[in-house]
Design a protein around this motif. Structure first.
Motif, mmCIF file in Angstrom:
data_model
loop_
_atom_site.group_PDB
_atom_site.id
_atom_site.type_symbol
_atom_site.label_atom_id
_atom_site.label_comp_id
_atom_site.label_asym_id
_atom_site.label_seq_id
_atom_site.Cartn_x
_atom_site.Cartn_y
_atom_site.Cartn_z
ATOM 1 N N PRO A 307 0.831 -1.344 0.262
ATOM 2 C CA PRO A 307 -0.007 -0.015 -0.087
ATOM 3 C C PRO A 307 0.744 1.412 0.123
ATOM 4 O O PRO A 307 0.650 2.298 0.721
ATOM 5 C CB PRO A 307 -0.697 -0.261 1.271
ATOM 6 N N ASN A 308 1.715 1.281 -1.029
ATOM 7 C CA ASN A 308 2.823 2.365 -0.972
ATOM 8 C C ASN A 308 1.817 3.721 -1.783
ATOM 9 O O ASN A 308 2.205 4.126 -2.693
ATOM 10 C CB ASN A 308 3.880 1.881 -2.076
ATOM 11 N N TRP A 309 1.232 4.285 -0.727
ATOM 12 C CA TRP A 309 0.271 5.596 -1.407
ATOM 13 C C TRP A 309 1.404 6.737 -1.761
ATOM 14 O O TRP A 309 0.654 7.680 -2.667
ATOM 15 C CB TRP A 309 -0.523 5.968 -0.172
ATOM 16 N N GLY A 310 2.570 6.669 -1.283
ATOM 17 C CA GLY A 310 3.336 7.685 -1.814
ATOM 18 C C GLY A 310 3.590 7.793 -3.287
ATOM 19 O O GLY A 310 3.665 8.711 -3.801
ATOM 20 N N LEU A 313 0.505 9.121 -4.862
ATOM 21 C CA LEU A 313 0.375 10.675 -4.811
ATOM 22 C C LEU A 313 1.495 11.272 -5.648
ATOM 23 O O LEU A 313 1.142 12.487 -6.570
ATOM 24 C CB LEU A 313 0.703 11.221 -3.329
ATOM 25 N N GLY A 341 -2.502 14.479 2.795
ATOM 26 C CA GLY A 341 -0.907 14.248 2.294
ATOM 27 C C GLY A 341 -0.310 13.797 2.992
ATOM 28 O O GLY A 341 0.968 13.451 2.698
ATOM 29 N N MET A 342 -0.420 13.091 4.098
ATOM 30 C CA MET A 342 0.512 12.295 5.189
ATOM 31 C C MET A 342 0.161 11.118 5.367
ATOM 32 O O MET A 342 -1.183 10.840 5.375
ATOM 33 C CB MET A 342 0.768 13.332 6.358
ATOM 34 N N ALA A 343 1.020 10.046 5.927
ATOM 35 C CA ALA A 343 0.757 8.793 6.203
ATOM 36 C C ALA A 343 -0.533 8.831 7.505
ATOM 37 O O ALA A 343 -0.207 9.832 8.393
ATOM 38 C CB ALA A 343 1.799 8.081 6.744
ATOM 39 N N GLU A 349 -2.280 0.925 7.019
ATOM 40 C CA GLU A 349 -1.384 0.175 5.783
ATOM 41 C C GLU A 349 -1.953 -1.255 5.981
ATOM 42 O O GLU A 349 -1.806 -2.029 5.024
ATOM 43 C CB GLU A 349 -0.219 0.651 5.979
ATOM 44 N N CYS B 76 5.781 13.941 1.305
ATOM 45 C CA CYS B 76 4.635 13.821 1.991
ATOM 46 C C CYS B 76 4.634 13.666 3.355
ATOM 47 O O CYS B 76 3.897 12.662 3.868
ATOM 48 C CB CYS B 76 3.861 12.541 1.272
ATOM 49 N N ILE B 111 8.891 7.411 0.381
ATOM 50 C CA ILE B 111 8.127 8.484 0.504
ATOM 51 C C ILE B 111 7.269 8.263 1.695
ATOM 52 O O ILE B 111 6.516 7.177 1.914
ATOM 53 C CB ILE B 111 7.227 8.800 -0.661
ATOM 54 N N GLY B 112 6.793 9.288 2.448
ATOM 55 C CA GLY B 112 5.731 9.245 3.521
ATOM 56 C C GLY B 112 6.151 8.786 4.906
ATOM 57 O O GLY B 112 5.344 8.666 5.929
ATOM 58 N N ARG B 393 9.641 -1.302 -0.221
ATOM 59 C CA ARG B 393 9.643 -0.672 1.242
ATOM 60 C C ARG B 393 9.859 -1.857 2.255
ATOM 61 O O ARG B 393 9.864 -1.464 3.546
ATOM 62 C CB ARG B 393 8.227 0.070 1.655
#
Lengths: 394, 394
Positions: A307-310, A313, A341-343, A349, B76, B111-112, B393
């Motif tokens: 789940p590498n949302w970075g 985005l 915009g942040m974890a 996750e 992020c 990221i993040g 990651r």
């Protein structure tokens, strides 16, 4: 496979020795009683010979057959390729007893090799003889790197009772839309057959509308084919569609076919709906959803169930569409993995990772409070894609 | 590795426990006597905190240090991320005895996740103590998924004899240019250090010009990073560059760094220069070269050493640039595999297959007789890319 039939159409699929590895590779749809027809075609500047000829013949608005071969795209073959498309439809037209101008050619397979017209000619009689109301063999004969046939069916209301809409598609690689001036582009071979009654211009309008949010909103690898063709044929055995009924049926069938193609993406294990919301317009949301859906880093993360949302985005950020990253919210299934915009933390996750085991799931990327919204269907990219494409021709 | 030095600069690289797997992960370039500076930065809307701060600080035109960490992108991360960039440059500025506003931050990695500022603070003194004229440890400390450090050096003439230009870069994935309104975009971390004398505005002009045809013309995966930063620093220990000398040196060093990044593309075995010729303008040639260079089907064919020119031509055809496919000529090395848009035969393909074994080679796609021409550097895409990115990651 469930057997589907639709009144006014017959189908055949046989082995003609076109595919190197053997198997069914020559397909025919016959509408001996005639059918109204509309089509949409690849916008790639490099158009295969059968696309050029099919596009010309569709303009007449009527057809009696569709001839499809797999294993050879008949693309980048110059004038000899055009002649091959004419010759093969001619010989099948003779066997069927119809005008060659009413036989629509389609090809899919390797680019740059001449079509083995002799093999098709030798098998024309057998092909016509194999015609039956069942689409099973046809749906297999049009496949290339596909792992499974793609057949979807629904019914809709007409002035004379229910009509059927049957969709049969192939597509696993070299699949990506490329809109030009709002005109949708087909991104695969796809045949939509109905026994309802409709003039070709109505079919064309309905097909364009449906393609734009379905076929044109799915991608396997970002590569637009030279051979993409979608045909909609109506045999007219039933009544005229009730208002909006054909459009709704097309939307349903095309959406499911597009999803099946993403699910069958070369080497793919997941199909994923990427929904982008909160932008100024649907067009902007479409643009961002397209960039996310074709990002290699996103697609490999989907493959890794990470789940590498970075990466989602970051892909949105390079789409050329304005938004405030500090307002971004990202949900994988129901798990909110990014807020403002942040974890949001490891718990979300972990829940997202669980969602990402599924064959099909959705991701929502919310980038503001505007009304713009679009859903694009993509797939993961893993070792299977490399295996299929590093040695496709060998 | 050859040891390079450039007058007026010192370097350090140490392990500060930022990377999960250990190893050098904190680097410092010090110009204690001061240096003029210019920079170009990612155009991704999602900008990492250090990029925002570095961009602000570069505006002053002078710097005394560059602080780089690998293993964490500090992207992020919102306001806490900006504060982390301020805090870490502050603590290193103190150790160096310089103004924090003259310390430029860069980060690269996941990221993040919040930057472990405490670890950097704990290692600030050791980092400054490790400074030496040799760049070896620094060039390793900035790496992430890179397989090798990237250091390139050349000399050029100044009013006071020869000056050096030293280039040090990292970059293997999330590498792709995204031009906006003709402004080039950096696509990696890259440090260009010279002992020549030049005002920051001259450095800026030269850096933009060089980036456009080098860093901005290479791609590993089509994904533009949130952290891309290229800095050019001049210590002024030598004279002023002779006319055009700095520009030529920058072009040489940046081009080679870009090629090294493609060569080190995650999992890549080849770097390939794609040259497109014969279009109406260089901009059109650039557009087509970019689409070919980022096509997944092209990149997997390069991995498979398969001279599948049909994929090259099909990618060109979807670039949105007009040309006549019937005039296309494609050469892999010297082997003409496609002429007048068609195959030339098995002999040429066999020779092309031999060319494609090389670590570096060129492909020329000629699409007419216009003056437009552009060369873009790409790499193949294989299993290594999937391995690196499906579980980055974890």
């Amino acid at each position: 496979m469930t057997t589907y039939q639709v009144d006014g159409f017959e189908f055949a699929g046989i082995a003609a020795g076109i595919k190197k590895r053997g198997g069914l590779d020559l397909g025919l749809i016959a509408a001996r009683g005639g059918a109204k027809v509309a089509g949409v075609f690849t916008q790639n500047l490099v158009r295969a010979a059968p696309v050029t000829l099919c596009h010309q013949r569709v303009q007449a608005g009527e057809a009696r057959a569709v001839l499809v071969n797999s294993g050879n795209a008949n693309a980048c073959t110059g004038e000899p390729g055009l002649q091959a498309a004419r010759d093969t439809t001619q010989v099948v037209a003779s066997a069927l007893g119809v005008d060659p101008a009413q036989v629509l050619p389609c090809s899919t397979g390797v680019i740059g090799q001449l079509l083995p017209t002799q093999r098709i000619a030798e098998h024309a009689a057998a092909l016509v003889q194999a015609l039956s109301p069942e689409a099973d063999a046809f749906s297999e004969a049009i496949l290339t790197t596909d792992r499974f046939p793609k057949v979807v069916s629904t019914t809709f209301d007409t002035t004379l009772g229910p009509a059927r809409l049957l969709g049969i598609a192939k597509g696993a690689g070299m699949i990506h839309p490329q809109l030009m001036d709002g005109l949708p582009q087909a991104t695969m071979l796809s045949y939509l057959l109905t026994d309802a009654q409709a003039p070709s211009e109505a079919l064309r309008r309905a097909l364009i509308a449906a393609s734009k949010h379905t076929f044109d909103a799915c991608s396997v690898d970002g590569d637009t084919s030279t051979n993409d063709t979608v045909l909609l044929l109506a045999s007219g055995r039933r009544g005229e569609p009730r208002a909006g009924a054909l459009e709704a049926a097309l939307d349903e069938v095309c959406r499911e076919l597009a999803r099946l193609m993403a699910r069958d993406g070369e080497g793919a294990e997941h199909s994923v709906d990427i929904t982008v919301t909160g932008l100024a317009s649907d067009a902007e949301a479409r643009q961002v959803a397209t960039v996310i859906s074709t990002s290699l880093l996103v697609k490999t993360a989907l493959f890794g169930r990470d789940p590498n949302w970075g990466r989602l985005l970051a892909a949105a950020g390079r789409a050329g569409v304005p938004f405030d990253p500090a307002r971004a919210r990202i949900q994988i299934g129901e798990a909110l993995v990014c807020d403002q915009g942040m974890a949001t933390g490891g718990d979300a996750e972990a829940r997202a990772t669980a969602v990402m085991q599924a064959e099909h799931y959705g991701i929502t990327v919310s980038l503001g409070d505007g009304p713009g919204r679009f859903t694009y269907t993509t797939c993961d990219l893993g070792h299977g894609y490399v295996d299929v494409n590093a040695g496709y021709r060998s």
